[in-house]
Design a protein around this motif. Structure first.
Motif, PDB file in Angstrom:
ATOM      1  N   PRO A  80      39.999  53.756 -13.764  1.00  0.00           N
ATOM      2  CA  PRO A  80      40.765  53.970 -15.005  1.00  0.00           C
ATOM      3  C   PRO A  80      40.245  53.147 -16.179  1.00  0.00           C
ATOM      4  O   PRO A  80      40.347  53.584 -17.328  1.00  0.00           O
ATOM      5  N   LYS A  81      39.668  51.983 -15.912  1.00  0.00           N
ATOM      6  CA  LYS A  81      39.086  51.196 -17.006  1.00  0.00           C
ATOM      7  C   LYS A  81      37.902  51.922 -17.639  1.00  0.00           C
ATOM      8  O   LYS A  81      37.715  51.881 -18.857  1.00  0.00           O
ATOM      9  N   LEU A  82      37.109  52.595 -16.819  1.00  0.00           N
ATOM     10  CA  LEU A  82      35.983  53.360 -17.344  1.00  0.00           C
ATOM     11  C   LEU A  82      36.474  54.478 -18.255  1.00  0.00           C
ATOM     12  O   LEU A  82      35.954  54.689 -19.360  1.00  0.00           O
TER      13      LEU A  82
ATOM     14  N   ALA B 184      48.015  63.854 -27.999  1.00  0.00           N
ATOM     15  CA  ALA B 184      46.870  63.296 -28.710  1.00  0.00           C
ATOM     16  C   ALA B 184      46.151  62.294 -27.814  1.00  0.00           C
ATOM     17  O   ALA B 184      46.752  61.665 -26.943  1.00  0.00           O
ATOM     18  N   LEU B 185      44.851  62.150 -28.036  1.00  0.00           N
ATOM     19  CA  LEU B 185      44.057  61.245 -27.225  1.00  0.00           C
ATOM     20  C   LEU B 185      44.594  59.820 -27.274  1.00  0.00           C
ATOM     21  O   LEU B 185      44.577  59.110 -26.259  1.00  0.00           O
ATOM     22  N   GLU B 186      45.079  59.385 -28.411  1.00  0.00           N
ATOM     23  CA  GLU B 186      45.598  58.021 -28.509  1.00  0.00           C
ATOM     24  C   GLU B 186      46.837  57.833 -27.634  1.00  0.00           C
ATOM     25  O   GLU B 186      47.083  56.737 -27.103  1.00  0.00           O
ATOM     26  N   THR B 187      47.591  58.900 -27.429  1.00  0.00           N
ATOM     27  CA  THR B 187      48.728  58.845 -26.505  1.00  0.00           C
ATOM     28  C   THR B 187      48.242  58.747 -25.071  1.00  0.00           C
ATOM     29  O   THR B 187      48.765  57.974 -24.261  1.00  0.00           O
TER      30      THR B 187
ATOM     31  N   MET C 153      35.905  55.020 -22.443  1.00  0.00           N
ATOM     32  CA  MET C 153      35.409  56.230 -23.108  1.00  0.00           C
ATOM     33  C   MET C 153      36.414  56.724 -24.147  1.00  0.00           C
ATOM     34  O   MET C 153      36.044  57.131 -25.255  1.00  0.00           O
ATOM     35  N   ALA C 154      37.693  56.682 -23.806  1.00  0.00           N
ATOM     36  CA  ALA C 154      38.722  57.116 -24.752  1.00  0.00           C
ATOM     37  C   ALA C 154      38.740  56.199 -25.969  1.00  0.00           C
ATOM     38  O   ALA C 154      38.867  56.672 -27.115  1.00  0.00           O
TER      39      ALA C 154
ATOM     40  N   GLU D  76      31.856  62.242 -25.709  1.00  0.00           N
ATOM     41  CA  GLU D  76      31.455  61.045 -24.962  1.00  0.00           C
ATOM     42  C   GLU D  76      30.683  61.424 -23.708  1.00  0.00           C
ATOM     43  O   GLU D  76      29.679  60.796 -23.358  1.00  0.00           O
ATOM     44  N   PHE D  77      31.138  62.449 -23.005  1.00  0.00           N
ATOM     45  CA  PHE D  77      30.440  62.886 -21.793  1.00  0.00           C
ATOM     46  C   PHE D  77      29.066  63.456 -22.121  1.00  0.00           C
ATOM     47  O   PHE D  77      28.174  63.445 -21.281  1.00  0.00           O
ATOM     48  N   GLY D  78      28.908  63.939 -23.343  1.00  0.00           N
ATOM     49  CA  GLY D  78      27.638  64.521 -23.742  1.00  0.00           C
ATOM     50  C   GLY D  78      26.612  63.524 -24.208  1.00  0.00           C
ATOM     51  O   GLY D  78      25.495  63.903 -24.591  1.00  0.00           O
TER      52      GLY D  78
END
Length: 294
Positions: free
Chosen positions: A261-263, A236-239, A267-268, A287-289
């Motif tokens: 990695p901070k960037l 999962a994204l939160e992981t 986004m996450a 987010e990329f979109g």
């Protein structure tokens, strides 16, 4: 049109790439006409059998297929827009780097002057031209590409992307995004490992293995993006966000730049705040979109 190796080709622009293009056509047996603002750049090609045209107009009249590879699109307009240049009836393939909007505008400009037009992008360095490792992308009318596909094969592995003239440029920059992302990730890891005496050559095979493994995920992740459904089949994204935090902390602890990695963590975090924390990593496409100006 005759698609054999006897198809005459004109090359306009003889920088390192233009010279490589002309050299490949000559080696494949194509009668090759060349033109460059500084004519001395054609000397070696002329010695190999190319014919130097005195003017661009003469070059366009001589060749049934014209490839232009110059500095930028303004240079293209300056050269081909001169009063003594006649484009009517020509087949123009533009391999000049630029944006997708520039490609579409150039197509309209050329077609208004009676020229057939394909836009392209070269995914190779000059020394690779003429080998299968050189990938040449093309976009525009499919019939025009197919009519010249065999001749263009002298340059390397040719690919047709679609009727939209901007596709080659978009694929070009999308490829650059992949290239820089992979290299930047490797540099991040290399910088961290150097702090404990592990050199880049030692880390490179491990990094290459990781990159190849991640590349295997792309087809499955692409299916999720195209379907708009992101079930957490692996993680999962939160992981992933917690692992990003670990990367940031470790980078800072060993004195390594943590901006990249901070960037990614930023986004996450935005995606998680929007309710996507339980979904899989490709959900970040949302987010990329988005174009952000903050």
């Amino acid at each position: 049109m005759n698609d054999s190796t006897e198809t005459p080709v004109t090359i306009i622009g003889l920088g390192l790439m233009g010279q490589a293009l002309a050299d490949a056509f000559l080696k494949a047996g194509h009668p090759t006409i060349v033109w460059n603002r500084t004519s001395s750049k054609a000397d070696q090609l002329v010695a190999q059998g190319a014919r130097l045209a005195p003017t661009i107009g003469d070059a366009l009249e001589a060749g049934s297929l014209t490839i232009i590879c110059v500095t930028d699109y303004p240079a293209l307009y300056e050269l081909l827009g001169a009063d003594d240049v006649e484009l009517d009836g020509t087949m123009l393939i533009n391999l000049t780097s630029g944006s997708s909007s520039q490609a579409r505008e150039a197509a309209r400009w050329a077609e208004q002057r009676g020229s057939r037009y394909l836009d392209g992008a070269i995914m190779a360095i000059p020394s690779a031209i003429g080998t299968a490792d050189a990938v040449i992308l093309h976009s525009g009318p499919q019939t025009d590409f197919e009519a010249h596909e065999s001749a263009l094969g002298a340059l390397g592995t040719v690919a047709y992307l679609g009727a939209d003239h901007g596709l080659a440029s978009l694929y070009d920059v999308a490829g650059l995004a992949m290239m820089w992302s992979v290299l930047n990730a490797w540099l991040q890891g290399t910088a961290m490992l150097r702090t404990v005496g592990v050199d880049a050559a030692t880390y490179a095979p491990f990094a290459r293995q990781i990159a190849a493994g991640v590349a295997e995920w792309l087809p499955g992740y692409a299916e999720q993006i195209d379907s708009g459904s992101f079930p957490a089949e692996v993680s999962a994204l939160e992981t992933d966000a917690r692992a990003m935090e670990h990367l940031i902390e470790e980078s800072e602890a060993v004195g390594v730049n943590a901006e990249l990695p901070k960037l990614l963590k930023t986004m996450a975090d935005r995606a998680i705040a929007a309710g996507h924390g339980k979904e899989q990593y490709p959900v970040l496409i949302e987010e990329f979109g988005k174009l952000r100006n903050d």
